[in-house]
Design an enzyme around this catalytic site. Structure first.
Site, PDB file in Angstrom:
ATOM      1  N   ASP A  35       3.916   9.748   0.424  1.00 28.27           N
ATOM      2  CA  ASP A  35       3.093  10.214  -0.697  1.00 28.27           C
ATOM      3  C   ASP A  35       3.487  11.635  -1.109  1.00 28.27           C
ATOM      4  OD1 ASP A  35       1.140  10.039  -2.621  1.00 28.27           O
ATOM      5  OD2 ASP A  35      -0.514  10.536  -1.283  1.00 28.27           O
ATOM      6  N   ASN A  83      -0.669   0.598  -7.620  1.00 31.63           N
ATOM      7  CA  ASN A  83       0.238   1.494  -8.352  1.00 31.63           C
ATOM      8  C   ASN A  83       0.622   0.969  -9.745  1.00 31.63           C
ATOM      9  OD1 ASN A  83       1.918   2.637  -5.334  1.00 31.63           O
ATOM     10  ND2 ASN A  83       0.347   3.683  -6.525  1.00 31.63           N
TER      11      ASN A  83
HETATM   12  C1  IPE Z   1      -0.181   5.222  -1.625  1.00 31.60           C
HETATM   13  O1  IPE Z   1      -0.102   6.367  -2.386  1.00 31.60           O
HETATM   14  C2  IPE Z   1       0.874   4.243  -2.043  1.00 31.60           C
HETATM   15  C3  IPE Z   1       2.243   4.611  -1.721  1.00 31.60           C
HETATM   16  C4  IPE Z   1       2.634   5.673  -1.078  1.00 31.60           C
HETATM   17  C5  IPE Z   1       3.254   3.681  -2.154  1.00 31.60           C
HETATM   18  P1  IPE Z   1      -0.994   6.581  -3.699  1.00 31.60           P
HETATM   19  O2  IPE Z   1      -0.603   7.881  -4.250  1.00 31.60           O
HETATM   20  O3  IPE Z   1      -0.873   5.400  -4.592  1.00 31.60           O
HETATM   21  O4  IPE Z   1      -2.464   6.594  -3.091  1.00 31.60           O
HETATM   22  P2  IPE Z   1      -3.778   7.270  -3.669  1.00 31.60           P
HETATM   23  O5  IPE Z   1      -3.929   6.790  -5.086  1.00 31.60           O
HETATM   24  O6  IPE Z   1      -3.609   8.728  -3.583  1.00 31.60           O
HETATM   25  O7  IPE Z   1      -4.851   6.773  -2.751  1.00 31.60           O
HETATM   26  C1  IPE Z   2       4.171   8.438  -3.716  1.00 28.90           C
HETATM   27  O1  IPE Z   2       4.080   9.606  -4.467  1.00 28.90           O
HETATM   28  C2  IPE Z   2       5.065   7.411  -4.346  1.00 28.90           C
HETATM   29  C3  IPE Z   2       4.366   6.224  -4.849  1.00 28.90           C
HETATM   30  C4  IPE Z   2       3.088   6.020  -4.807  1.00 28.90           C
HETATM   31  C5  IPE Z   2       5.192   5.216  -5.466  1.00 28.90           C
HETATM   32  P1  IPE Z   2       3.030   9.746  -5.660  1.00 28.90           P
HETATM   33  O2  IPE Z   2       3.669   9.284  -6.922  1.00 28.90           O
HETATM   34  O3  IPE Z   2       1.763   9.065  -5.330  1.00 28.90           O
HETATM   35  O4  IPE Z   2       2.848  11.306  -5.709  1.00 28.90           O
HETATM   36  P2  IPE Z   2       1.480  12.091  -5.924  1.00 28.90           P
HETATM   37  O5  IPE Z   2       0.529  11.608  -4.881  1.00 28.90           O
HETATM   38  O6  IPE Z   2       1.008  11.775  -7.299  1.00 28.90           O
HETATM   39  O7  IPE Z   2       1.853  13.509  -5.750  1.00 28.90           O
HETATM   40 MG    MG Z   3       0.095   9.693  -4.385  1.00 29.82          MG
END
Ligand code: IPE
Ligand code: IPE
Ligand code: MG
Length: 275
Positions: A35, A83
Site C-alpha cells: 500500500d 479497487n
Molecule cells: C489494499 O489497499 C489493496 C491493495 C494493496 C491491493 P487499498 O489502498 O485499496 O486499501 P484501503 O482502501 O486503504 O483500505
Molecule cells: C497500493 O497503493 C496499490 C493498489 C491498491 C493497487 P495505493 O494506490 O492504494 O496508494 P495509496 O494508499 O492511495 O497511497
Molecule cells: Mg491504498
C-alpha cells in the site's frame, strides 16, 4: 538463507540483517498488503500512477528475497475487489504494469524455481492480462520452490463465500447434500490457498492499520507488521527488518509460554476461593 547471502554484499546493512536471522524461526508464509503507491507519488508532486510504476521494482526484490530465504509461500495483494472503484485510467495502468511485470519476470521466476499462482476472480480482467497470467502460471507450474500467490481482483469475504458454495455444489453433484458437514477443514480445503500453510507474518506498508478484505480466513493467527514506509520505498532492508521483528514475537496461539505457566502457584490460585 545461503541462497540469499549469495546475492548480498558482505558487510552492508542487508547482509548484517540477513546474518542476524534465525533460520529455525523463519516464517513459512509471508503476506503483504502493498500500500501507499499513490501517497508516495503525491508527496513527490507526481501523478498516482507514477507510484504504481515505482512499485514494480520492490515486487521483484521481495519475490526474489523471499524465494532465496526459503519461504514456502509469498502472497502479494496487487488489486482488491474494491479497487475497481478507482478511475478507469488508474486501473488500466495497473493492468499495463502487471503485464509488463509478467513479461519481464517469468525468466526470473524460473531461475528462482518459483511457482506463480493467482488468487481472486481473474475472469473480470482484460483478456490480455488473463492470457499473460495463464501463461506465467503454466510456465512456472512445474517449479518446486516458493509459491508466489498474486491476489488480483481478490476479496477475502468472497473467497470464503466461494469456498462454501463449492462445497455445496460438489455435494449436490455427488447427491450428498443432505449429509454435508461444513467445518473448518472443509472450508479450508476449498479456499484459493488450499494446501498452503497460513501466513505467519502479514506486512502492510504505508501505515494503515487495517486488513482491507485480505486473506480474512488465513490470517487468524498471523503476526501483523505495519510500517510507515510506502510500498515503492519498501526495499530488501525493510523486508528483512520485518522478518527480524517477526522473529522477536511471542506466538502463543491462545496458549501460554512455558515460563508463564508455573504449575505450583497456578494450582494454589485455582484452589483459592473466588471472591
Ligand atoms: C489494499 O489497499 C489493496 C491493495 C494493496 C491491493 P487499498 O489502498 O485499496 O486499501 P484501503 O482502501 O486503504 O483500505
Ligand atoms: C497500493 O497503493 C496499490 C493498489 C491498491 C493497487 P495505493 O494506490 O492504494 O496508494 P495509496 O494508499 O492511495 O497511497
Ligand atoms: Mg491504498
Amino acid at each position: 538463507m545461503k541462497a540469499l547471502l549469495e546475492i548480498l554484499e558482505p558487510g552492508n546493512r542487508e547482509w548484517e540483517l540477513a546474518c542476524s536471522l534465525d533460520p529455525a524461526r523463519m516464517p513459512a508464509h509471508v503476506a503483504v498488503i502493498m500500500d501507499g503507491n499513490g501517497r508516495w507519488a503525491r508527496r513527490r508532486n507526481l501523478p498516482r500512477v507514477a507510484g504504481h510504476r515505482a512499485g514494480v521494482e520492490p515486487v521483484r526484490v521481495a519475490v526474489e528475497t523471499c524465494a532465496r530465504l526459503g519461504l514456502q509461500s509469498l502472497t502479494l495483494y496487487a488489486f482488491s475487489k474494491e479497487n475497481w472503484k478507482r478511475p478507469k485510467s488508474e486501473v488500466d495502468t495497473l493492468w499495463r504494469l502487471l503485464t509488463y511485470y509478467l513479461s519481464r519476470e517469468v525468466p526470473r521466476l524460473m531461475a528462482n524455481n518459483i511457482r506463480m499462482r493467482v488468487i481472486g476472480h481473474t475472469e473480470a480482467l482484460p483478456v490480455k492480462v488473463r492470457q499473460e497470467l495463464c501463461e506465467a502460471i503454466q510456465i512456472t507450474s512445474s517449479n518446486t520452490g516458493m509459491i508466489l500467490n498474486l491476489a488480483i481482483n481478490y476479496g477475502g469475504r468472497t473467497e470464503i463465500v466461494d469456498a462454501v458454495n463449492r462445497l455445496i455444489s460438489e455435494a449436490r453433484e455427488e447427491g450428498t447434500l443432505d449429509n454435508l458437514v461444513v467445518d473448518e477443514e472443509a472450508i479450508e480445503s476449498k479456499l484459493d490457498t488450499a494446501g498452503q500453510l497460513e501466513p505467519d507474518l502479514l506486512i502492510r506498508t504505508s501505515g494503515e492499520m487495517r486488513i482491507s478484505n485480505f486473506l480474512l480466513w488465513q490470517i487468524a493467527y498471523a503476526e501483523l507488521y505495519v510500517t510507515e514506509i510506502c510500498w515503492p520505498d519498501f526495499d530488501r532492508t525493510c523486508l528483512l527488518e520485518a522478518i527480524a521483528a517477526y522473529q522477536k514475537r511471542d506466538r502463543r496461539f491462545g496458549g501460554l509460554r512455558p515460563a508463564q505457566a508455573s504449575p505450583a502457584t497456578e494450582a494454589e490460585a485455582v484452589s483459592a476461593p473466588i471472591r
